[in-house]
Design an enzyme around this catalytic site. Structure first.
Site, PDB file in Angstrom:
ATOM      1  N   GLY A   1       0.777  -1.226   0.000  1.00 26.80           N
ATOM      2  CA  GLY A   1       0.000   0.000   0.000  1.00 26.80           C
ATOM      3  C   GLY A   1       0.813   1.283   0.000  1.00 26.80           C
ATOM      4  O   GLY A   1       1.863   1.381  -0.640  1.00 26.80           O
ATOM      5  N   ILE A   2       0.317   2.281   0.737  1.00 27.71           N
ATOM      6  CA  ILE A   2       0.949   3.601   0.755  1.00 27.71           C
ATOM      7  C   ILE A   2       2.373   3.528   1.294  1.00 27.71           C
ATOM      8  O   ILE A   2       3.281   4.166   0.768  1.00 27.71           O
ATOM      9  CB  ILE A   2       0.103   4.590   1.577  1.00 27.71           C
ATOM     10  CG1 ILE A   2      -1.258   4.803   0.911  1.00 27.71           C
ATOM     11  CG2 ILE A   2       0.819   5.927   1.719  1.00 27.71           C
ATOM     12  CD1 ILE A   2      -2.204   5.683   1.705  1.00 27.71           C
TER      13      ILE A   2
ATOM     14  N   CYS B   1       7.605  -6.098  12.765  1.00 21.95           N
ATOM     15  CA  CYS B   1       7.657  -5.260  13.973  1.00 21.95           C
ATOM     16  C   CYS B   1       6.252  -4.802  14.335  1.00 21.95           C
ATOM     17  O   CYS B   1       5.493  -4.362  13.466  1.00 21.95           O
ATOM     18  CB  CYS B   1       8.562  -4.053  13.731  1.00 21.95           C
ATOM     19  SG  CYS B   1       8.627  -2.866  15.096  1.00 21.95           S
TER      20      CYS B   1
ATOM     21  N   VAL C   1       4.527  -1.927  16.016  1.00 26.73           N
ATOM     22  CA  VAL C   1       4.913  -0.573  16.416  1.00 26.73           C
ATOM     23  C   VAL C   1       4.355  -0.165  17.769  1.00 26.73           C
ATOM     24  O   VAL C   1       4.843   0.796  18.381  1.00 26.73           O
ATOM     25  CB  VAL C   1       4.494   0.463  15.349  1.00 26.73           C
ATOM     26  CG1 VAL C   1       5.208   0.210  14.036  1.00 26.73           C
ATOM     27  CG2 VAL C   1       2.978   0.490  15.158  1.00 26.73           C
TER      28      VAL C   1
ATOM     29  N   ASN D   1       4.096   5.593   9.340  1.00 28.02           N
ATOM     30  CA  ASN D   1       2.954   5.328   8.469  1.00 28.02           C
ATOM     31  C   ASN D   1       2.002   4.260   9.003  1.00 28.02           C
ATOM     32  O   ASN D   1       0.816   4.252   8.668  1.00 28.02           O
ATOM     33  CB  ASN D   1       3.475   4.910   7.084  1.00 28.02           C
ATOM     34  CG  ASN D   1       2.386   4.421   6.176  1.00 28.02           C
ATOM     35  OD1 ASN D   1       1.554   5.191   5.705  1.00 28.02           O
ATOM     36  ND2 ASN D   1       2.356   3.111   5.931  1.00 28.02           N
TER      37      ASN D   1
ATOM     38  N   SER E   1      -4.209  12.452   8.796  1.00 29.86           N
ATOM     39  CA  SER E   1      -5.264  12.215   7.811  1.00 29.86           C
ATOM     40  C   SER E   1      -6.084  13.475   7.613  1.00 29.86           C
ATOM     41  O   SER E   1      -6.314  14.238   8.564  1.00 29.86           O
ATOM     42  CB  SER E   1      -6.184  11.081   8.283  1.00 29.86           C
ATOM     43  OG  SER E   1      -7.341  10.999   7.475  1.00 29.86           O
TER      44      SER E   1
ATOM     45  N   TYR F   1     -10.772   6.386  14.490  1.00 30.25           N
ATOM     46  CA  TYR F   1      -9.693   6.681  13.546  1.00 30.25           C
ATOM     47  C   TYR F   1      -9.400   8.174  13.498  1.00 30.25           C
ATOM     48  O   TYR F   1      -8.246   8.603  13.576  1.00 30.25           O
ATOM     49  CB  TYR F   1     -10.072   6.172  12.154  1.00 30.25           C
ATOM     50  CG  TYR F   1      -9.037   6.505  11.094  1.00 30.25           C
ATOM     51  CD1 TYR F   1      -7.860   5.769  11.008  1.00 30.25           C
ATOM     52  CD2 TYR F   1      -9.236   7.559  10.209  1.00 30.25           C
ATOM     53  CE1 TYR F   1      -6.906   6.078  10.050  1.00 30.25           C
ATOM     54  CE2 TYR F   1      -8.289   7.865   9.247  1.00 30.25           C
ATOM     55  CZ  TYR F   1      -7.129   7.118   9.167  1.00 30.25           C
ATOM     56  OH  TYR F   1      -6.183   7.431   8.212  1.00 30.25           O
TER      57      TYR F   1
ATOM     58  N   LYS G   1      -5.914  10.201  14.585  1.00 34.12           N
ATOM     59  CA  LYS G   1      -5.123  11.011  13.662  1.00 34.12           C
ATOM     60  C   LYS G   1      -5.041  12.466  14.115  1.00 34.12           C
ATOM     61  O   LYS G   1      -4.074  13.172  13.820  1.00 34.12           O
ATOM     62  CB  LYS G   1      -5.693  10.902  12.250  1.00 34.12           C
ATOM     63  CG  LYS G   1      -5.483   9.524  11.619  1.00 34.12           C
ATOM     64  CD  LYS G   1      -4.003   9.147  11.581  1.00 34.12           C
ATOM     65  CE  LYS G   1      -3.746   7.870  10.826  1.00 34.12           C
ATOM     66  NZ  LYS G   1      -2.297   7.550  10.713  1.00 34.12           N
TER      67      LYS G   1
END
Length: 248
Positions: free
Chosen positions: A17-18, A57, A59, A85, A140, A153, A157
């Protein structure tokens, strides 16, 4: 000219993805890229080649992050940049905030906020030792819109932006720049099959100055810029990259 030649940059949540798009772009500019994810990142590492290395990993886990950072330093000898990210998004089911389970709310905060905190904290000694570093935290565009159905979410953010501002104030004297990128709704691999993708895509496209779908590649130039010397006098900022949907 490769703007990131000789630099080592960690990208979290980059197995696909991103994040994978960021890793490709950074490597093309000459950086050594260290990729971590909760899933095996070996496919993107193999695609990029010798400029990349990766490992699994979590995070949100202090020991897991510390072990990954230690491995990066052992392999490359330095850490110049971090792109925070990794986040939970496409696996979430939109619903009114009062229907969100408390455990799920905590899980989103654990990965999206604490993960950002843990990774930034782990790379600080290496950056401080060099008197230089770049941290880019991914927020975001939903923070500026209050996207209905995604309270956990959006809250996470928003916290990333707040955390980034404090970090920028505290770390400037160490030569460490901390900035935030706020992407718009992006049609990445993990998002295309999401139940809400088609509706959100249409809504976002209608709100943009540039009325089209946003792709992962649309973010790469901003990430490279913020990781390069071209942005050395920029810190504490949040840059919305969303085709002109948000104007702040």
């Amino acid at each position: 000219m490769e703007r990131l030649s000789g630099r080592t940059i960690i990208v979290t949540g980059a197995a696909q993805g991103i994040g994978a798009s960021y890793a490709r772009a950074l490597a093309l500019e000459g950086a050594h890229v260290a990729i971590c994810d909760v899933r095996d990142p070996s496919e993107i590492v193999a695609e990029i080649g010798s400029a990349a290395w990766g490992g699994i990993c979590n995070v949100a886990d202090t020991k897991s992050v510390a072990a990954f950072v230690a491995a990066v330093l052992e392999r490359f000898g330095r850490i110049d940049g971090l792109v925070n990210n990794a986040a939970i998004f496409a696996s979430l089911k939109p619903m009114p905030f009062e229907q969100i389970n408390g455990d799920e709310f905590d899980r989103v905060m654990q990965v999206n906020v604490r993960g950002t905190f843990e990774c930034a904290r782990a790379v600080l000694p290496a950056m401080r030792a060099r008197g230089y570093g770049k941290i880019v935290n991914i927020s975001s565009g939903t923070v500026f819109k209050g996207l209905p159905g995604m309270a956990h979410y959006v809250a996470s953010k928003g916290a990333v932006i707040a955390l980034s501002r404090v970090m920028a104030r505290e770390l400037g004297r160490d030569g460490i720049r901390v900035n935030c990128v706020a992407p718009g709704f992006t049609l990445s691999e993990g998002v295309r099959d999401w139940d809400a993708a088609a509706n959100l895509s249409a809504l976002n496209n209608a709100s943009r100055c540039l009325p089209r779908d946003q792709l992962p590649e649309d973010l790469n130039g901003t990430i490279v810029f913020l990781m390069s010397a071209d942005s050395d006098f920029i810190s504490g900022q949040t840059l919305a990259v969303d085709g002109g949907s948000v104007m702040n």
